[in-house]
Scaffold this active site. Structure first.
Site, PDB file in Angstrom:
ATOM      1  CG  HIS A 156      -1.983  -1.008   1.216  1.00  0.00           C
ATOM      2  ND1 HIS A 156      -3.031  -1.013   2.113  1.00  0.00           N
ATOM      3  CD2 HIS A 156      -2.176  -2.070   0.393  1.00  0.00           C
ATOM      4  CE1 HIS A 156      -3.832  -2.037   1.840  1.00  0.00           C
ATOM      5  NE2 HIS A 156      -3.329  -2.693   0.810  1.00  0.00           N
TER       6      HIS A 156
ATOM      7  CD  GLU B 258      -2.055   4.188   3.029  1.00  0.00           C
ATOM      8  OE1 GLU B 258      -1.688   3.471   2.065  1.00  0.00           O
ATOM      9  OE2 GLU B 258      -3.229   4.271   3.388  1.00  0.00           O
TER      10      GLU B 258
HETATM   11 ZN   LIG Z   1      -3.463   0.324   3.626  1.00  0.00          ZN
END
Ligand SMILES: [Zn+2]
Length: 149
Positions: A54, A56
């Site tokens: 992801h 992040e």
């Molecule tokens: Zn995530």
């Protein structure tokens, strides 16, 4: 909502658009330190064939390489409210401030989690643009899926 938040969210949106062009879920993340961008990246779960890639998580990894534990003094800008895995990573990194655009469709997850840290959360920065990116992506996927039946 500040000019600064909008400025850095626009960079996160550019990252989300790069993800979109690569057939990834369009989510972008930027991490700043003293108002300098030290990480900008996007979702790479398809390209890396890794469900944990992801935006992040990738951004935290990049920023940690530069700053180590100083990452806690950073601000993270994300086009979409972080998922449970990314909230966990954010808590571990102890980043001080999280700014995101669109809220998760599953409801405001952050409100349901009792945070024991003093992270500042700001939501709704360029919300419409962030929402339309993700909605259009899933809509196009559904249409393509139906055409294949
Ligand atoms: Zn995530």
């Amino acid at each position: 909502m500040s000019f600064k938040d909008i400025h850095f969210m626009k960079i996160a949106i550019k990252e989300a658009i790069i993800a979109l062009k690569n057939n990834e879920i369009p989510i972008g993340a930027v991490i700043t330190y003293n108002n300098f961008v030290i990480a900008k990246t996007h979702n790479l779960t398809e390209s890396l064939n890794n469900s944990t890639a992801h935006a992040e998580i990738l951004a935290i990894n990049i920023a940690s390489n530069f700053l180590g534990k100083k990452i806690r003094k950073c601000v993270m800008y994300i086009t979409l409210e972080p998922c449970l895995m990314c909230i966990g990573a954010i808590l571990c990194s102890r980043i001080e401030k999280i700014v995101f655009g669109a809220s998760n469709t599953k409801g405001f997850l952050l409100n349901k989690i009792k945070l024991h840290t003093k992270i500042i959360f700001v939501s709704g920065i360029m919300k419409n643009k962030c929402e339309s990116l993700i909605q259009d992506f899933f809509l196009s996927k559904r249409i393509k899926y139906k055409k294949n039946i």
